[in-house]
Each structure stands twice: as structure tokens, then as C-alpha cells.
Design an enzyme around this catalytic site. Structure first.
Site, PDB file in Angstrom:
ATOM      1  N   HIS A  15      -6.580   0.453 -11.461  1.00  0.00           N
ATOM      2  CA  HIS A  15      -6.184  -0.154 -10.174  1.00  0.00           C
ATOM      3  C   HIS A  15      -6.362  -1.670 -10.278  1.00  0.00           C
ATOM      4  CE1 HIS A  15      -5.748   0.395  -5.632  1.00  0.00           C
ATOM      5  NE2 HIS A  15      -5.795  -0.910  -5.830  1.00  0.00           N
ATOM      6  N   HIS A  17      -4.115  -5.326  -9.592  1.00  0.00           N
ATOM      7  CA  HIS A  17      -2.911  -5.968  -9.046  1.00  0.00           C
ATOM      8  C   HIS A  17      -2.540  -7.209  -9.852  1.00  0.00           C
ATOM      9  CE1 HIS A  17      -2.580  -3.774  -5.136  1.00  0.00           C
ATOM     10  NE2 HIS A  17      -3.842  -3.517  -5.404  1.00  0.00           N
ATOM     11  N   ASP A  19      -0.753  -9.836  -8.995  1.00  0.00           N
ATOM     12  CA  ASP A  19      -0.917 -11.112  -8.287  1.00  0.00           C
ATOM     13  C   ASP A  19      -2.375 -11.405  -7.934  1.00  0.00           C
ATOM     14  OD1 ASP A  19      -0.877  -9.030  -6.503  1.00  0.00           O
ATOM     15  OD2 ASP A  19       0.480  -9.965  -5.065  1.00  0.00           O
ATOM     16  N   HIS A 200      -2.568   3.511  -1.563  1.00  0.00           N
ATOM     17  CA  HIS A 200      -3.736   2.879  -0.952  1.00  0.00           C
ATOM     18  C   HIS A 200      -4.009   3.558   0.390  1.00  0.00           C
ATOM     19  CE1 HIS A 200      -2.934  -0.399  -3.744  1.00  0.00           C
ATOM     20  NE2 HIS A 200      -4.041  -1.017  -3.365  1.00  0.00           N
ATOM     21  N   GLU A 203      -9.074   2.656   3.091  1.00  0.00           N
ATOM     22  CA  GLU A 203      -9.723   1.383   2.734  1.00  0.00           C
ATOM     23  C   GLU A 203      -9.951   0.616   4.049  1.00  0.00           C
ATOM     24  OE1 GLU A 203      -7.138  -1.303   0.643  1.00  0.00           O
ATOM     25  OE2 GLU A 203      -8.770  -2.576  -0.073  1.00  0.00           O
ATOM     26  N   ASP A 281      -9.361  -3.970  -8.999  1.00  0.00           N
ATOM     27  CA  ASP A 281      -8.472  -4.340  -7.897  1.00  0.00           C
ATOM     28  C   ASP A 281      -7.833  -5.708  -8.182  1.00  0.00           C
ATOM     29  OD1 ASP A 281      -7.123  -3.750  -5.596  1.00  0.00           O
ATOM     30  OD2 ASP A 281      -8.746  -4.217  -4.213  1.00  0.00           O
TER      31      ASP A 281
END
Ligand SMILES: [Zn+2]
Length: 345
Positions: A15, A17, A19, A200, A203, A281
Site C-alpha cells: 500500500h 501511493h 504521489d 480504502h 480509515e 501509505d
């Protein structure tokens, strides 16, 4: 405990990202090339705008940090470079496999198509694999604040690249403002294409979103899911269907998905028989790495080295690689483990 062992441990990040992984040095290069003014001219100073601090109060505040880098991630060259550097960073962290997710439609402001954005990222990951020996695959994200119709485009584009470096689709963004049920049609199309789905949920929203992600949208993994514990039925559902949670401890503490490290439910989930993985993340935004996540688990939650090694071995099973690729990765994991003389719990 020898905490340096976590640096040497072979790791898997499922997991991550794209960006959330941009280096400040790279932003300086891009800004210089494009003549864009920045609030700081050195990487340290720039990092303040890219990384959350102690004052972060919610997922929405956390997501705000992405606004700083997104204007630069609008060309094939910048996407390719960012993907390549994400693999480079993972290699330095001794990761052996990463799944890198990104939302193609956040990268089309200067005229790229979703397909071109995906191709640029896949190219960067492939070049990174060749240069650094870390396997890397991509996941295409549908954004919650985009309409269902817009997101159908993402699924169509993802389907065209499925099996060519792209392994799954996801749903991300402001969970509290956009519950998952809104995207049933989008994920029904993903199901038609047999695209694996991770979503997702749980959360910034409650456990009902986790149940909807699994039962309504067909998720086979859940991004975060930390709040699943608020409903025992949802915990049973995760256990019965063997749905792994992609936990991101540092990020979850920062977005206030939990009240603090003392409140982190990973042990409880393991004891209940729920499959879990730990992940970064967003290494830049959260100021973390897989090594740091492992170390935090040991120092703050009392995990042993063999227990953490077990989490990494399990993550290979839960990855979106095909069974042959998983076998190759398991062999590499075992080889690396033998070299550092660590056993698995
Ligand atoms: Zn995420």
C-alpha cells in the site's frame, strides 16, 4: 533488540501511493525546469510543505499535502521519473516487492489521457525493476470525489493494462464525504473485467464502509480497515472471507484513524485470525519507510523480529502477483532471510 535488523529484513509494501513518494530534490528539479517559484529553495525547507506534522487532525488535512506535488505530476516524463524513484527508494529500504498505486485521472490536467498516464508509470516501474532488482506493480485508483461515470473510464483504462504491469484497481480519497455504495457500478465493471479490487475503507469512515467494500464492491483486500473493530460482524466478515487489511500504522496515527499508537489494533486483529499487512501509505507525506514501520511495531507495540518477518512473508501471499511470481518472490525472501540469519514466527 538489534533494531538495525529491520533495515536488512526483506520487506513487502502493498500500500504505497505514487504521489506520496515524491522526493523534494525532484520537485526542485521540476520547478527549475518549468520556471515555477517554490516556497523554499532547499530540500529540507521544501519537505515542510510535503510532509504532515504533529498538528495533522484528519484524513482531509493529510490529503491536502498532495496538492503541492500534483501540479508537477502532469507529464509522462515526471510520472515515469517519480515511478522510477519510488522503486529506487524501495530498494534502499530493502523492499523486494512493492505495489504502487495512483489515480490516472489526477494526472490529466495538461492533456495526458488515463492510458498515457498509466503507461508512463508502468515504464518507470519497469525501468526501476531493471535498475534496482525490486519487483514493482501498479494499481489504478478511482477517486471518491470523481463521479461514477468518470471512474468508469479509469476501470476501462486499467483493464487495457491488466497483466502488463497493472494488477488491480482501488478506490481512495475523502472517505467520510463519499461512501463506497456510490461506486457499485464502477466496481461491477471491474468485476466484469476480472480486475482484482482493493478498496480504502474503515480509515476516515466506519466499519459499514468496510462491509460495503467487500459485499457491495467485491474488494479482496482492504486499504487500512483500522476501524473495522467497531463492528464485530465486520471482523467476522473479514475473517471468514480471508480479506487482508493493508494497515499503514504511521499514517493511521497521523490521520487520527486511531487515537495513538497505544490504541493501534494490529495485535487484536492478528489474535482474532484476521490477515494483516503493514505498509507505508506515503513515505514522503508520512515521513516513513518500511524499515521505520517495522521498527515502530517492535518499539511501540512489542512485536518480535520473527513476528515482523512473518508479516512480510504473509504479504507475499496477499499480493496481486500470480502464483508463479509469488513462488519466485518467496524463494527470494527465503534466500534473503537466510543471509541475515532471521527466523519467522
Ligand atoms: Zn492509501
Amino acid at each position: 533488540m538489534d533494531t538495525d535488523v529491520f533495515g536488512r529484513l526483506p520487506k513487502v509494501d502493498l500500500h504505497l501511493h505514487l504521489d506520496g513518494c515524491v522526493k523534494p530534490e525532484t520537485v526542485l528539479d521540476w520547478a527549475k525546469a518549468e520556471g515555477v517559484p517554490l516556497p523554499s529553495s532547499d530540500p529540507e525547507g521544501l519537505l515542510r510543505y510535503m510532509k504532515v506534522d504533529e498538528g495533522c487532525n484528519s484524513l482531509v488535512e493529510y490529503l491536502d499535502k498532495f496538492g503541492f506535488v500534483l501540479p508537477f505530476l502532469q507529464t509522462e516524463a515526471s510520472l515515469e521519473r517519480c515511478a522510477y524513484e519510488t522503486v529506487e527508494r524501495a530498494a534502499a529500504d530493502n523492499c523486494i516487492y512493492i505495489e504502487v498505486r495512483f489515480a490516472p485521472l489526477l494526472h490529466v490536467e495538461r492533456g495526458l489521457s488515463a492510458d498515457r498516464a498509466i503507461e508512463a508509470v508502468l515504464r518507470g516501474l519497469r525501468k526501476g525493476e531493471e535498475a534496482f532488482g525490486v519487483r514493482a506493480r501498479a494499481i489504478a485508483i478511482c477517486m471518491r470525489h470523481h463521479s461514477a461515470r468518470t471512474n468508469l473510464e479509469v476501470v476501462e483504462a486499467a483493464a487495457r493494462h491488466y497483466g502488463r504491469g497493472l494488477v488491480a484497481v482501488d478506490l481512495a480519497g475523502d472517505e467520510a464525504g463519499h461512501p463506497p455504495a456510490k461506486f457499485r457500478d464502477v466496481f461491477a465493471l471491474a468485476r466484469e473485467y476480472r480486475l482484482p479490487r482493493t478498496i480504502h475503507a474503515g480509515e476516515a469512515g466506519g466499519p459499514d464502509n468496510v462491509a460495503e467494500a467487500v459485499e457491495g464492491l467485491g474488494a479482496v483486500r482492504i486499504g487500512h480497515g483500522v476501524r473495522s473493530r467497531e463492528n464485530p460482524r465486520v471482523l467476522e466478515l473479514l475473517k471468514d472471507r480471508r480479506i487482508p487489511l493493508e494497515l499503514c500504522p504511521t499514517s493511521n496515527v497521523q490521520t487520527k484513524a486511531v487515537s495513538g499508537w497505544h490504541d493501534y489494533p494490529i495485535r487484536d486483529y492478528i489474535e482474532r485470525g484476521i490477515a494483516v499487512t503493514i505498509n507505508t501509505d506515503n513515505p514522503t507525506v508520512s515521513g516513513t519507510s518500511m524499515t521505520r514501520e517495522c521498527r515502530s511495531l517492535a518499539e511501540r507495540l512489542g512485536f518480535t523480529v520473527p513476528e515482523i518477518a512473518r508479516l512480510m512473508a504473509n504479504a507475499i501471499d496477499y499480493s496481486f502477483l500470480d502464483s508463479g511470481e509469488k513462488d519466485v518472490l518467496r524463494a527470494e525472501f527465503d534466500r534473503r532471510m537466510a543471509a541475515i540469519d532471521v527466523s519467522i514466527a
